[in-house]
Scaffold this motif. Structure first.
Motif, PDB file in Angstrom:
ATOM      1  N   LEU A   6      -5.745  31.392  16.407  1.00 47.91           N
ATOM      2  CA  LEU A   6      -5.376  32.548  17.216  1.00 47.91           C
ATOM      3  C   LEU A   6      -4.327  32.196  18.264  1.00 47.91           C
ATOM      4  N   HIS A   7      -3.510  33.195  18.608  1.00 42.31           N
ATOM      5  CA  HIS A   7      -2.683  33.082  19.808  1.00 42.31           C
ATOM      6  C   HIS A   7      -3.247  33.943  20.937  1.00 42.31           C
ATOM      7  N   THR A   8      -4.089  34.951  20.580  1.00 42.19           N
ATOM      8  CA  THR A   8      -4.684  35.831  21.587  1.00 42.19           C
ATOM      9  C   THR A   8      -6.148  36.060  21.262  1.00 42.19           C
ATOM     10  N   LEU A   9      -6.996  35.839  22.268  1.00 45.30           N
ATOM     11  CA  LEU A   9      -8.417  36.156  22.165  1.00 45.30           C
ATOM     12  C   LEU A   9      -8.729  37.180  23.241  1.00 45.30           C
ATOM     13  N   ASP A  10      -9.279  38.316  22.818  1.00 42.73           N
ATOM     14  CA  ASP A  10      -9.473  39.448  23.716  1.00 42.73           C
ATOM     15  C   ASP A  10     -10.955  39.825  23.750  1.00 42.73           C
ATOM     16  N   THR A  52      -6.815  25.680  24.791  1.00 41.08           N
ATOM     17  CA  THR A  52      -5.510  25.507  25.433  1.00 41.08           C
ATOM     18  C   THR A  52      -4.348  25.899  24.527  1.00 41.08           C
ATOM     19  N   HIS A  53      -4.614  26.079  23.236  1.00 40.32           N
ATOM     20  CA  HIS A  53      -3.550  26.517  22.324  1.00 40.32           C
ATOM     21  C   HIS A  53      -3.261  28.007  22.450  1.00 40.32           C
ATOM     22  N   LEU A  54      -4.172  28.761  23.071  1.00 41.37           N
ATOM     23  CA  LEU A  54      -3.990  30.210  23.187  1.00 41.37           C
ATOM     24  C   LEU A  54      -2.807  30.530  24.085  1.00 41.37           C
ATOM     25  N   ARG A  55      -2.118  31.600  23.738  1.00 38.70           N
ATOM     26  CA  ARG A  55      -1.118  32.139  24.657  1.00 38.70           C
ATOM     27  C   ARG A  55      -1.772  33.050  25.679  1.00 38.70           C
ATOM     28  N   ARG A  56      -2.824  33.785  25.256  1.00 34.75           N
ATOM     29  CA  ARG A  56      -3.433  34.765  26.140  1.00 34.75           C
ATOM     30  C   ARG A  56      -4.937  34.839  25.881  1.00 34.75           C
ATOM     31  N   LEU A  57      -5.685  34.894  26.978  1.00 37.72           N
ATOM     32  CA  LEU A  57      -7.132  35.122  26.950  1.00 37.72           C
ATOM     33  C   LEU A  57      -7.406  36.313  27.847  1.00 37.72           C
ATOM     34  N   ASP A  58      -7.796  37.436  27.250  1.00 35.85           N
ATOM     35  CA  ASP A  58      -7.984  38.675  27.996  1.00 35.85           C
ATOM     36  C   ASP A  58      -9.472  38.907  28.226  1.00 35.85           C
ATOM     37  N   LEU A  59      -9.871  38.841  29.499  1.00 37.72           N
ATOM     38  CA  LEU A  59     -11.276  39.027  29.865  1.00 37.72           C
ATOM     39  C   LEU A  59     -11.446  40.165  30.862  1.00 37.72           C
ATOM     40  N   HIS A  60     -10.442  41.006  31.028  1.00 36.82           N
ATOM     41  CA  HIS A  60     -10.516  41.981  32.111  1.00 36.82           C
ATOM     42  C   HIS A  60     -11.680  42.959  31.892  1.00 36.82           C
ATOM     43  N   HIS A  61     -12.230  43.427  32.981  1.00 38.00           N
ATOM     44  CA  HIS A  61     -13.510  44.128  33.061  1.00 38.00           C
ATOM     45  C   HIS A  61     -14.613  43.144  32.654  1.00 38.00           C
ATOM     46  N   HIS A  62     -15.061  42.340  33.610  1.00 36.02           N
ATOM     47  CA  HIS A  62     -16.025  41.277  33.336  1.00 36.02           C
ATOM     48  C   HIS A  62     -16.993  41.152  34.508  1.00 36.02           C
ATOM     49  N   LEU A  70     -12.064  28.625  34.593  1.00 38.67           N
ATOM     50  CA  LEU A  70     -11.296  29.083  33.435  1.00 38.67           C
ATOM     51  C   LEU A  70      -9.802  28.916  33.679  1.00 38.67           C
ATOM     52  N   VAL A  71      -9.348  29.322  34.843  1.00 37.60           N
ATOM     53  CA  VAL A  71      -7.925  29.198  35.169  1.00 37.60           C
ATOM     54  C   VAL A  71      -7.521  27.732  35.253  1.00 37.60           C
ATOM     55  N   GLU A  72      -8.370  26.902  35.888  1.00 36.65           N
ATOM     56  CA  GLU A  72      -8.038  25.493  36.091  1.00 36.65           C
ATOM     57  C   GLU A  72      -8.035  24.711  34.788  1.00 36.65           C
ATOM     58  N   GLU A  73      -8.995  24.991  33.902  1.00 40.61           N
ATOM     59  CA  GLU A  73      -9.158  24.189  32.696  1.00 40.61           C
ATOM     60  C   GLU A  73      -8.346  24.694  31.507  1.00 40.61           C
ATOM     61  N   ILE A  92      -4.337  34.201  31.462  1.00 41.96           N
ATOM     62  CA  ILE A  92      -5.718  34.672  31.517  1.00 41.96           C
ATOM     63  C   ILE A  92      -5.778  35.931  32.380  1.00 41.96           C
ATOM     64  N   ASP A  93      -6.316  36.991  31.820  1.00 43.34           N
ATOM     65  CA  ASP A  93      -6.495  38.245  32.558  1.00 43.34           C
ATOM     66  C   ASP A  93      -7.950  38.344  32.986  1.00 43.34           C
ATOM     67  N   LEU A  94      -8.188  38.139  34.284  1.00 41.95           N
ATOM     68  CA  LEU A  94      -9.522  38.251  34.856  1.00 41.95           C
ATOM     69  C   LEU A  94      -9.604  39.443  35.803  1.00 41.95           C
TER      70      LEU A  94
END
Length: 332
Positions: free
Chosen positions: A258-262, A283-293, A303-306, A312-314
């Motif tokens: 994947l390049h994006t996990l939502d 770390t291979h992802l371009r985007r990790l979307d977790l908004h509304h969490h 998550l941001v640090e590692e 990352i959308d938090l």
């Protein structure tokens, strides 16, 4: 969260079909209508939206006759072979009227250029997402073997849920189901289908209260990625079971491609966030979307640090204190 009408679909502006200004091609003025200069539209340069809404329809369990007439008028007015993208809005009051898919299938020999289709572009004022009556979508995909994009909104859990039978479709690149509760049967059908060109899969799993009865076990064929060799975006959104889903994703073979996990719009909490951090590298992802969490500040910071370099959308973080107060963004 309010789910609104699309203004853009499949890279094209959405244009409402109006029989008073239908829009045959005008070589002097190609492209979408300028709102300050009403006039013709190039049929191939817009996503055509067809809709009728009658608030006081009777319970007919059939498409609205008004919609059927509007759809036929569209086919007789706009060159159907030039239409590449189609958006079906209200087909009458969708809590009463079933979708016009038989009519859509019957038009396949005229809509020969159709590549993108959105079924159910309705707001909550027109029909709540979990009241929209749906049916088996398999005949639509079989009627349009060249279709590349299919997005479906709505599913009524009790008597008219969205359905699909396992199938092979060579052209489909994007498949999305927007619901307040996605049936497990449909999730399994997607996993059992052969979709070799699919790059984007988006499932709004929703809540059990509105028919979202899928489990992690139902997702297993999708997470294995066996029949989805081209998948780059995976959205398991609006999920009441977001934490168990995150735990399953931590070791799922499909994630490496994947390049994006939502995982947005759902009830992701500290347990799910911790599982993502403890699992396979992301770390291979371009985007990790977790908004509304419902992830706490400490794990959100980790998550941001590692995951340096991952967008990352938090956004829309909620108070993680009381799990009984967690909720998905889209339900009824």
């Amino acid at each position: 969260m309010t789910v609104g009408h699309r203004t853009e679909f499949a890279g094209l502006p959405v244009h409402n079909f109006d029989p008073e200004t239908p829009g045959p091609v005008d070589p002097e003025r190609p492209g979408p209508v300028d709102p300050d200069r009403p006039g013709p539209v190039d049929p191939g340069k817009v996503a055509w939206r067809i809709a009728t809404w009658e608030e006081d329809d009777n319970w007919e369990e059939r498409p609205s006759p008004t919609f059927e007439a509007r759809f036929e008028q569209f086919l007789d007015t706009v060159d159907p072979a030039s239409v590449s993208a189609l958006v079906l809005g209200s087909w009458g009051y969708a809590a009463f009227n079933t979708p016009p898919y038989a009519q859509l299938c019957a038009a396949a020999d005229r809509l020969t250029g159709l590549r993108a289709l959105f079924l159910g572009d309705m707001t909550s004022e027109e029909c709540e997402i979990s009241w929209i009556r749906q049916e088996d979508l398999t005949p639509v995909l079989e009627a349009y073997p060249a279709l590349e994009v299919l997005r479906v909104r709505g599913s009524e859990a009790n008597s008219a849920p969205v359905r699909l039978r396992p199938l092979r479709h060579r052209a489909l690149r994007e498949l999305a189901f927007e619901t307040g509760g996605l049936p497990a049967e449909l999730v399994r059908a997607v996993g059992d289908s052969d979709l070799p060109a699919l790059t984007h899969l988006e499932l709004w799993l929703g809540t059990e209260h509105y028919g979202g009865d899928a489990t992690v076990e139902d997702l297993a064929p999708i997470l294995s990625g066996t029949r989805l060799p081209a998948l780059g975006y995976l959205g398991l959104r609006d999920a009441e079971i977001a934490d168990p889903v995150a735990a399953a994703l931590a070791g799922a073979p499909v994630v490496a491609r994947l390049h994006t996990l939502d995982l947005s719009l759902g009830m992701l909490g500290d347990a799910g966030a911790a599982a993502l951090l403890a699992g396979q590298p992301l770390t291979h992802l371009r985007r990790l979307d977790l908004h509304h969490h419902f992830v706490g500040e400490e794990l959100a910071a980790r998550l941001v640090e590692e995951l340096p370099g991952v967008e990352i959308d938090l956004g829309e973080g909620m108070d993680p204190g009381d799990e009984d107060e967690y909720y998905v963004a889209v339900a009824e």
